[in-house]
Design a protein around this motif. Sequence first.
Motif, PDB file in Angstrom:
ATOM      1  N   ILE A  70       0.848  -1.207   0.000  1.00 40.77           N
ATOM      2  CA  ILE A  70       0.000   0.000   0.000  1.00 40.77           C
ATOM      3  C   ILE A  70       0.880   1.252   0.000  1.00 40.77           C
ATOM      4  N   GLY A  71       1.966   1.207   0.774  1.00 39.66           N
ATOM      5  CA  GLY A  71       2.856   2.367   0.862  1.00 39.66           C
ATOM      6  C   GLY A  71       3.423   2.751  -0.500  1.00 39.66           C
ATOM      7  N   HIS A  72       3.781   1.749  -1.294  1.00 42.11           N
ATOM      8  CA  HIS A  72       4.339   2.011  -2.626  1.00 42.11           C
ATOM      9  C   HIS A  72       3.303   2.723  -3.507  1.00 42.11           C
ATOM     10  N   HIS A  73       2.071   2.229  -3.479  1.00 42.11           N
ATOM     11  CA  HIS A  73       1.001   2.877  -4.259  1.00 42.11           C
ATOM     12  C   HIS A  73       0.728   4.291  -3.726  1.00 42.11           C
ATOM     13  N   LEU A  74       0.788   4.434  -2.407  1.00 43.21           N
ATOM     14  CA  LEU A  74       0.491   5.749  -1.807  1.00 43.21           C
ATOM     15  C   LEU A  74       1.544   6.789  -2.205  1.00 43.21           C
ATOM     16  N   VAL A  75       2.798   6.376  -2.256  1.00 44.17           N
ATOM     17  CA  VAL A  75       3.859   7.308  -2.683  1.00 44.17           C
ATOM     18  C   VAL A  75       3.524   7.848  -4.070  1.00 44.17           C
ATOM     19  N   ARG A  76       3.152   6.942  -4.979  1.00 45.86           N
ATOM     20  CA  ARG A  76       2.842   7.378  -6.345  1.00 45.86           C
ATOM     21  C   ARG A  76       1.637   8.313  -6.368  1.00 45.86           C
ATOM     22  N   PHE A  77       0.625   7.994  -5.551  1.00 46.47           N
ATOM     23  CA  PHE A  77      -0.582   8.830  -5.481  1.00 46.47           C
ATOM     24  C   PHE A  77      -0.216  10.241  -5.001  1.00 46.47           C
ATOM     25  N   LEU A  78       0.601  10.318  -3.964  1.00 45.91           N
ATOM     26  CA  LEU A  78       0.976  11.631  -3.413  1.00 45.91           C
ATOM     27  C   LEU A  78       1.853  12.412  -4.387  1.00 45.91           C
ATOM     28  N   LYS A  79       2.729  11.701  -5.094  1.00 46.54           N
ATOM     29  CA  LYS A  79       3.552  12.382  -6.109  1.00 46.54           C
ATOM     30  C   LYS A  79       2.644  12.972  -7.193  1.00 46.54           C
ATOM     31  N   ASP A  80       1.639  12.192  -7.611  1.00 48.87           N
ATOM     32  CA  ASP A  80       0.696  12.685  -8.633  1.00 48.87           C
ATOM     33  C   ASP A  80      -0.065  13.915  -8.138  1.00 48.87           C
ATOM     34  N   LYS A  81      -0.259  14.012  -6.820  1.00 49.07           N
ATOM     35  CA  LYS A  81      -0.941  15.180  -6.238  1.00 49.07           C
ATOM     36  C   LYS A  81       0.008  16.364  -6.083  1.00 49.07           C
ATOM     37  N   GLY A  82       1.287  16.138  -6.336  1.00 48.12           N
ATOM     38  CA  GLY A  82       2.248  17.237  -6.289  1.00 48.12           C
ATOM     39  C   GLY A  82       3.029  17.360  -4.993  1.00 48.12           C
ATOM     40  N   TYR A  83       2.925  16.375  -4.110  1.00 48.85           N
ATOM     41  CA  TYR A  83       3.681  16.434  -2.848  1.00 48.85           C
ATOM     42  C   TYR A  83       5.159  16.124  -3.069  1.00 48.85           C
ATOM     43  N   TRP A  84       5.988  16.641  -2.184  1.00 51.67           N
ATOM     44  CA  TRP A  84       7.357  16.159  -2.045  1.00 51.67           C
ATOM     45  C   TRP A  84       7.263  14.974  -1.073  1.00 51.67           C
ATOM     46  N   VAL A  85       7.806  13.819  -1.457  1.00 54.16           N
ATOM     47  CA  VAL A  85       7.585  12.613  -0.652  1.00 54.16           C
ATOM     48  C   VAL A  85       8.898  11.926  -0.251  1.00 54.16           C
ATOM     49  N   ARG A  86       8.990  11.613   1.028  1.00 56.52           N
ATOM     50  CA  ARG A  86      10.074  10.736   1.517  1.00 56.52           C
ATOM     51  C   ARG A  86       9.467   9.362   1.815  1.00 56.52           C
ATOM     52  N   GLY A  87      10.067   8.322   1.247  1.00 58.01           N
ATOM     53  CA  GLY A  87       9.656   6.959   1.568  1.00 58.01           C
ATOM     54  C   GLY A  87      10.651   6.338   2.521  1.00 58.01           C
ATOM     55  N   VAL A  88      10.158   5.569   3.478  1.00 56.14           N
ATOM     56  CA  VAL A  88      11.043   4.869   4.410  1.00 56.14           C
ATOM     57  C   VAL A  88      10.555   3.432   4.557  1.00 56.14           C
ATOM     58  N   ASP A  89      11.510   2.523   4.575  1.00 56.07           N
ATOM     59  CA  ASP A  89      11.170   1.109   4.800  1.00 56.07           C
ATOM     60  C   ASP A  89      12.453   0.383   5.171  1.00 56.07           C
ATOM     61  N   ILE A  90      12.287  -0.805   5.717  1.00 57.31           N
ATOM     62  CA  ILE A  90      13.463  -1.623   6.039  1.00 57.31           C
ATOM     63  C   ILE A  90      14.000  -2.290   4.767  1.00 57.31           C
ATOM     64  N   LYS A  91      13.183  -2.262   3.707  1.00 61.38           N
ATOM     65  CA  LYS A  91      13.607  -2.825   2.409  1.00 61.38           C
ATOM     66  C   LYS A  91      13.086  -1.944   1.274  1.00 61.38           C
ATOM     67  N   GLU A  92      13.702  -2.095   0.109  1.00 69.82           N
ATOM     68  CA  GLU A  92      13.209  -1.355  -1.067  1.00 69.82           C
ATOM     69  C   GLU A  92      12.013  -2.082  -1.674  1.00 69.82           C
ATOM     70  N   PRO A  93      11.217  -1.380  -2.505  1.00 71.11           N
ATOM     71  CA  PRO A  93      10.081  -2.054  -3.138  1.00 71.11           C
ATOM     72  C   PRO A  93      10.561  -3.221  -3.996  1.00 71.11           C
ATOM     73  N   GLU A  94       9.762  -4.307  -4.013  1.00 73.70           N
ATOM     74  CA  GLU A  94      10.214  -5.518  -4.704  1.00 73.70           C
ATOM     75  C   GLU A  94       9.985  -5.506  -6.206  1.00 73.70           C
ATOM     76  N   TYR A  95       8.897  -4.870  -6.655  1.00 72.59           N
ATOM     77  CA  TYR A  95       8.464  -5.099  -8.035  1.00 72.59           C
ATOM     78  C   TYR A  95       8.745  -3.943  -8.987  1.00 72.59           C
ATOM     79  N   GLU A  96       8.859  -2.735  -8.484  1.00 71.80           N
ATOM     80  CA  GLU A  96       9.256  -1.594  -9.334  1.00 71.80           C
ATOM     81  C   GLU A  96       9.850  -0.523  -8.427  1.00 71.80           C
TER      82      GLU A  96
END
Length: 333
Positions: A15-41
């Motif tokens: 969900i976090g990966h999809h949310l980052v893209r949604f917020l970027k599309d809305k024009g936000y500056w976004v920091r993502g944090v996780d213990i691992k990088e996204p697996e699929y893209e």
Amino acid sequence: MADRRALVTGAGGFIGHHLVRFLKDKGYWVRGVDIKEPEYEASSADEFYVLDLRVPESCDVAVKDIQDIYHLAADMGGIGYITSSHAGITLNNTKINVHMIDAARKFGAERFLFSSSACIYPQYLQRDADVTPLKEDDAFPADPEEGYGLEKLYMEKLCQYFTEDYGFETRVVRFHNVYGPLGTYDGGREKAPAAICRKVALSQDGGEIEIWGDGLQTRSFMHVDDCVEGIYRIMQSGYHLPLNLGTDELISVDGLVDLVSAIAGKRLIKRHDPSRPQGVRGRNSNNSRLREVLGWEPRIMLAEGLVPTYHWIAKELEAPAKAPLAAPAVAAE
Ligand code: NAD
Ligand code: GDD
């Protein structure tokens, strides 16, 4: 919105990966944090920190100079995973959650959204497949899912106390089973929709498919596009009490298998295995309060949302083992 800085924890997850893209599309500056990088893209975040949020100092780094925090990081999975280790999952999520909310307030974040779960609802209300949809006030007297659900309920209360005692702006969202492309479909953490898509994709037409339980247990399932839109709308609302976020389209697990089989164009024989984890007998979302607060609710029907989900999983399974993604991750200082 480019001047508004958002943090998504769990940005390497579904969900976090999809949310980052949604917020970027809305024009936000976004920091993502996780213990691992996204697996699929690769992530579309402006910056991506690989951090272990069980550690207080990592939470401090994550929240620095951020206004809106969407806190999704958690040790989680489907019913097989969350019943596999109550101690480990509870300990991990307790550490992540208490350190994150503490850091968020300390560093002056303006809003903090916590991703809770339908697993907080009492098990005694979910013993019938023909379940009465769960409304927010049903949470007490409490009898949540052991471990994962109990910890989510505790964190919901902590959000409430931070709002009452410190005037800290929180949002609490109770997700009901979320599915869609780019979600985990194997490895043990997968939930029913992705697991069934995988099993159907790997079955021959006319063959057998293994289903946990007797197939008559029921759920409602929400497409991830509805989920991220709902998360965003709830963050914008001034509403700080817990809200359901799910559909109220109740379906049995066998019904889910039939939908996926039809999409795949396969006729399959169901083999039910009652020895596998089943969770509650029935679960559905009552969306009255969601509609009242937002004038909106999830709208993607399961038969529609499963189409891209199935095709994405089927394609993944055909692909040769992939090389690791070149992600824009940077190590946090
Ligand atoms: P997910 O497992 O794909 O994402 C969670 C992410 O948190 C993972 O990428 C994981 O690596 C990360 N994480 C775990 N431990 C961490 C740590 N110590 N430090 C930093 N990151 C860590 O799960 P999801 O489906 O995207 O769920 C997101 C949130 O929504 C979770 O809080 C989950 O409990 C909640 N939720 C999801 C559903 C659902 O059906 N997907 C239902 C109810 C609630
Ligand atoms: N995972 C999985 N895999 N479930 C299966 C399978 C299978 O191959 N076959 C049948 N099922 C059945 C399970 O036995 C269960 O009764 C139902 O499908 C739903 O299973 P899950 O999707 O794994 O979990 P859940 O709905 O019980 O709980 C999930 O949703 C909660 C929010 O609503 C979990 O992901 C929780 O972590 C989450 O909070």
